[in-house]
Design a protein around this motif. Structure first.
Motif, PDB file in Angstrom:
ATOM      1  N   GLU A 127       0.820  -1.213   0.000  1.00 29.27           N
ATOM      2  CA  GLU A 127       0.000   0.000   0.000  1.00 29.27           C
ATOM      3  C   GLU A 127       0.856   1.266   0.000  1.00 29.27           C
ATOM      4  O   GLU A 127       0.418   2.305  -0.506  1.00 29.27           O
ATOM      5  CB  GLU A 127      -0.956   0.016   1.198  1.00 29.27           C
ATOM      6  N   SER A 128       2.055   1.193   0.517  1.00 30.00           N
ATOM      7  CA  SER A 128       2.927   2.364   0.545  1.00 30.00           C
ATOM      8  C   SER A 128       3.276   2.871  -0.853  1.00 30.00           C
ATOM      9  O   SER A 128       3.717   4.008  -1.016  1.00 30.00           O
ATOM     10  CB  SER A 128       4.218   2.047   1.304  1.00 30.00           C
ATOM     11  N   TYR A 129       3.070   2.040  -1.883  1.00 34.46           N
ATOM     12  CA  TYR A 129       3.342   2.456  -3.259  1.00 34.46           C
ATOM     13  C   TYR A 129       2.169   3.196  -3.903  1.00 34.46           C
ATOM     14  O   TYR A 129       2.337   3.801  -4.974  1.00 34.46           O
ATOM     15  CB  TYR A 129       3.639   1.231  -4.133  1.00 34.46           C
ATOM     16  N   MET A 130       0.988   3.129  -3.306  1.00 33.44           N
ATOM     17  CA  MET A 130      -0.217   3.537  -4.020  1.00 33.44           C
ATOM     18  C   MET A 130      -0.232   5.009  -4.414  1.00 33.44           C
ATOM     19  O   MET A 130      -0.707   5.366  -5.500  1.00 33.44           O
ATOM     20  CB  MET A 130      -1.460   3.194  -3.194  1.00 33.44           C
ATOM     21  N   ASP A 131       0.266   5.883  -3.567  1.00 37.82           N
ATOM     22  CA  ASP A 131       0.255   7.302  -3.907  1.00 37.82           C
ATOM     23  C   ASP A 131       1.183   7.593  -5.085  1.00 37.82           C
ATOM     24  O   ASP A 131       0.845   8.371  -5.989  1.00 37.82           O
ATOM     25  CB  ASP A 131       0.639   8.154  -2.700  1.00 37.82           C
ATOM     26  N   ALA A 132       2.357   6.962  -5.088  1.00 43.19           N
ATOM     27  CA  ALA A 132       3.281   7.147  -6.202  1.00 43.19           C
ATOM     28  C   ALA A 132       2.698   6.576  -7.492  1.00 43.19           C
ATOM     29  O   ALA A 132       2.836   7.175  -8.575  1.00 43.19           O
ATOM     30  CB  ALA A 132       4.622   6.481  -5.887  1.00 43.19           C
ATOM     31  N   VAL A 133       2.030   5.432  -7.391  1.00 38.18           N
ATOM     32  CA  VAL A 133       1.383   4.845  -8.566  1.00 38.18           C
ATOM     33  C   VAL A 133       0.308   5.792  -9.099  1.00 38.18           C
ATOM     34  O   VAL A 133       0.153   5.966 -10.317  1.00 38.18           O
ATOM     35  CB  VAL A 133       0.776   3.477  -8.223  1.00 38.18           C
ATOM     36  N   THR A 134      -0.432   6.414  -8.194  1.00 36.07           N
ATOM     37  CA  THR A 134      -1.451   7.371  -8.605  1.00 36.07           C
ATOM     38  C   THR A 134      -0.841   8.492  -9.438  1.00 36.07           C
ATOM     39  O   THR A 134      -1.387   8.883 -10.478  1.00 36.07           O
ATOM     40  CB  THR A 134      -2.152   7.965  -7.367  1.00 36.07           C
ATOM     41  N   GLY A 135       0.300   9.025  -8.979  1.00 34.15           N
ATOM     42  CA  GLY A 135       0.940  10.103  -9.707  1.00 34.15           C
ATOM     43  C   GLY A 135       1.533   9.674 -11.032  1.00 34.15           C
ATOM     44  O   GLY A 135       1.632  10.488 -11.959  1.00 34.15           O
ATOM     45  N   LEU A 136       1.932   8.400 -11.141  1.00 27.50           N
ATOM     46  CA  LEU A 136       2.566   7.910 -12.367  1.00 27.50           C
ATOM     47  C   LEU A 136       1.542   7.352 -13.359  1.00 27.50           C
ATOM     48  O   LEU A 136       1.209   7.999 -14.350  1.00 27.50           O
ATOM     49  CB  LEU A 136       3.616   6.866 -12.019  1.00 27.50           C
ATOM     50  N   SER A 137       1.034   6.159 -13.083  1.00 22.34           N
ATOM     51  CA  SER A 137       0.144   5.524 -14.063  1.00 22.34           C
ATOM     52  C   SER A 137      -1.303   5.976 -13.933  1.00 22.34           C
ATOM     53  O   SER A 137      -2.040   5.987 -14.928  1.00 22.34           O
ATOM     54  CB  SER A 137       0.221   4.001 -13.931  1.00 22.34           C
ATOM     55  N   GLY A 138      -1.733   6.351 -12.719  1.00 25.13           N
ATOM     56  CA  GLY A 138      -3.113   6.811 -12.573  1.00 25.13           C
ATOM     57  C   GLY A 138      -3.368   8.093 -13.344  1.00 25.13           C
ATOM     58  O   GLY A 138      -4.347   8.212 -14.082  1.00 25.13           O
ATOM     59  N   ALA A 139      -2.469   9.067 -13.173  1.00 31.08           N
ATOM     60  CA  ALA A 139      -2.605  10.345 -13.879  1.00 31.08           C
ATOM     61  C   ALA A 139      -1.862  10.346 -15.205  1.00 31.08           C
ATOM     62  O   ALA A 139      -2.069  11.230 -16.037  1.00 31.08           O
ATOM     63  CB  ALA A 139      -2.084  11.478 -12.987  1.00 31.08           C
ATOM     64  N   GLY A 140      -0.991   9.352 -15.425  1.00 30.75           N
ATOM     65  CA  GLY A 140      -0.120   9.328 -16.590  1.00 30.75           C
ATOM     66  C   GLY A 140      -0.791   9.444 -17.945  1.00 30.75           C
ATOM     67  O   GLY A 140      -0.227  10.090 -18.846  1.00 30.75           O
ATOM     68  N   PRO A 141      -1.969   8.843 -18.164  1.00 30.95           N
ATOM     69  CA  PRO A 141      -2.591   9.014 -19.479  1.00 30.95           C
ATOM     70  C   PRO A 141      -2.793  10.475 -19.869  1.00 30.95           C
ATOM     71  O   PRO A 141      -2.628  10.826 -21.042  1.00 30.95           O
ATOM     72  CB  PRO A 141      -3.939   8.287 -19.316  1.00 30.95           C
ATOM     73  N   ALA A 142      -3.107  11.324 -18.902  1.00 27.50           N
ATOM     74  CA  ALA A 142      -3.268  12.745 -19.223  1.00 27.50           C
ATOM     75  C   ALA A 142      -1.956  13.342 -19.722  1.00 27.50           C
ATOM     76  O   ALA A 142      -1.936  14.138 -20.667  1.00 27.50           O
ATOM     77  CB  ALA A 142      -3.765  13.512 -17.998  1.00 27.50           C
ATOM     78  N   TYR A 143      -0.843  12.947 -19.085  1.00 25.36           N
ATOM     79  CA  TYR A 143       0.458  13.443 -19.541  1.00 25.36           C
ATOM     80  C   TYR A 143       0.733  12.950 -20.969  1.00 25.36           C
ATOM     81  O   TYR A 143       1.234  13.701 -21.817  1.00 25.36           O
ATOM     82  CB  TYR A 143       1.592  12.961 -18.634  1.00 25.36           C
TER      83      TYR A 143
END
Length: 397
Positions: free
Chosen positions: A168-184
């Protein structure tokens, strides 16, 4: 979790992510539309209509979705997760359904707290390319989730792309990378296409070339296992045109911009988790419902949340949104204020207000005081009163 017959999946919330997952599950053959159900408030009927086109059963009662599902996917905004979970609690048991949440920043502990002991939960972070079976998803299991639950979750998310189980400690970083990544990535496609148009290409061709280039480059990274830097070097001939383009990107700070984008999105997820971790006071829903019923529409936003502790995330365009705010005793639908706090500058952080309407009468918090408290980054504790949501007084300048 053992299931017999067709896997039945429910969605609480029917927005973009729920639709992407539903379409992906159907396209991959994981399940069929008639074995899925979606719920959301009447104000979002247009979203349910999209689900109905896929063959899903729809309802306005979240509890109906829970009762009909082996897996219930929570696809709502973080600020309404608490009330929705309290509403669903009587329908959740250790046996079924498995509750999976895609809500931003909502921890496993926050998900488990309102539910009966032994309830099984999963925290997911998919992304919208799941719609075309190219999603990048991760999940982490709750304290009561079993290995079978993890295997089922892996099966579901793998049906719409790549999937990994993570701490679970990875979840926030994952959110910033792949969760929001399609917009980038969409911004990169758009910018490359703009460059093509600048140099004389027709727009449709420029967009097609840019999109295919990104898709092919991503496939090269995953298929070859080579470091992206090595693949970049293989394209850059000495003194050639590509290295000149790379130099222009470096001068524009493209690396730093992407790193900062991931950091900013991950930080937003961390801030949301911290705000939701604040313990809410017990809610007197009947009193709040009475207040709501006797207030004119332009004052309902302040009343709608009752005694709940609500996260209010403000942006430049949307200052407060309590749509889909459900409780066992009443449903506050689309109680939105576009004037409250209207002349405040955009907020880059979230803060919490504890709205107590036990003494809902005479007082009003002056806008100047509100600004002062915001600048001090304090929690607003509006006891013995309410905020007068007068549209003339609080309209954005």
């Amino acid at each position: 979790m053992a299931t017999t017959g067709a896997l039945r999946i429910g969605f609480v919330g029917a927005g973009n992510m729920a639709q992407a997952l539903a379409k992906g599950f159907i396209a991959s053959g994981l399940t069929q539309g008639q074995h899925m159900i979606a719920s959301c408030p009447p104000a979002d009927q247009h979203l349910l209509q999209q689900m109905e086109l896929l063959g899903l059963e729809t309802t306005h009662d979240n509890r109906d979705a829970a009762a009909a599902s082996d897996v219930l996917v929570l696809c709502v905004k973080p600020n309404v997760v608490g009330p929705v979970l309290h509403q669903l609690a009587p329908c959740v048991a250790p046996s079924r359904p498995l509750l999976a949440s895609v809500a931003l920043g909502v921890s496993v502990a926050t998900l488990e707290a309102p539910l009966p002991p032994g309830s099984r939960v999963m925290r997911l972070m998919p992304n919208t390319p799941a719609l075309v079976q190219l999603g990048a998803s991760v999940f982490t299991r709750g304290s009561n989730a079993t290995q079978a639950d993890a295997q089922l979750t892996q099966r579901m998310l793998s049906a719409v792309g790549e999937c990994s189980e993570v701490p679970e400690s990875y979840m926030d970083a994952v959110t910033g990378l792949s969760g929001a990544g399609p917009a980038y990535a969409y911004m990169v496609v758009e910018a490359l296409a703009d460059g093509g148009v600048r140099m004389g290409l027709p727009r449709p061709l420029a967009v097609s070339l840019a999109a295919q280039t990104l898709m092919g480059s991503a496939k090269m990274v995953s298929a070859t296992g080579k470091h992206p830097g090595q693949l970049k070097d293989e394209v850059c001939s000495p003194g050639g045109c590509t290295i000149r383009g790379v130099q222009a990107l470096e001068e524009g700070g493209v690396r730093a911009a992407f790193i900062s984008a991931v950091q900013a999105a991950a930080t937003a997820s961390i801030d949301t988790s911290a705000a939701l971790a604040v313990t809410a006071p017990a809610a007197d829903t009947s009193a709040a419902a009475t207040v709501l019923s006797r207030r004119p529409p332009h004052k309902q936003m302040a009343s709608a949340v009752g005694k709940y502790l609500c996260l209010m995330s403000f942006t430049q365009d949307t200052v407060a949104d309590y749509s889909n705010y459900n409780t066992d005793d009443y449903i506050f639908n689309s109680c939105r204020s576009d004037s409250l706090y209207g002349s405040l500058p955009p907020l880059s952080h979230s803060f919490v207000t504890n709205l107590n309407f036990a003494s809902y009468e005479a007082s009003s918090l002056a806008h100047a005081e509100l600004q002062t408290r915001y600048k001090q980054k304090t929690k607003l504790n509006l006891r013995a009163g309410y905020i007068e949501t007068n549209k003339k007084s609080f309209r954005r300048k």
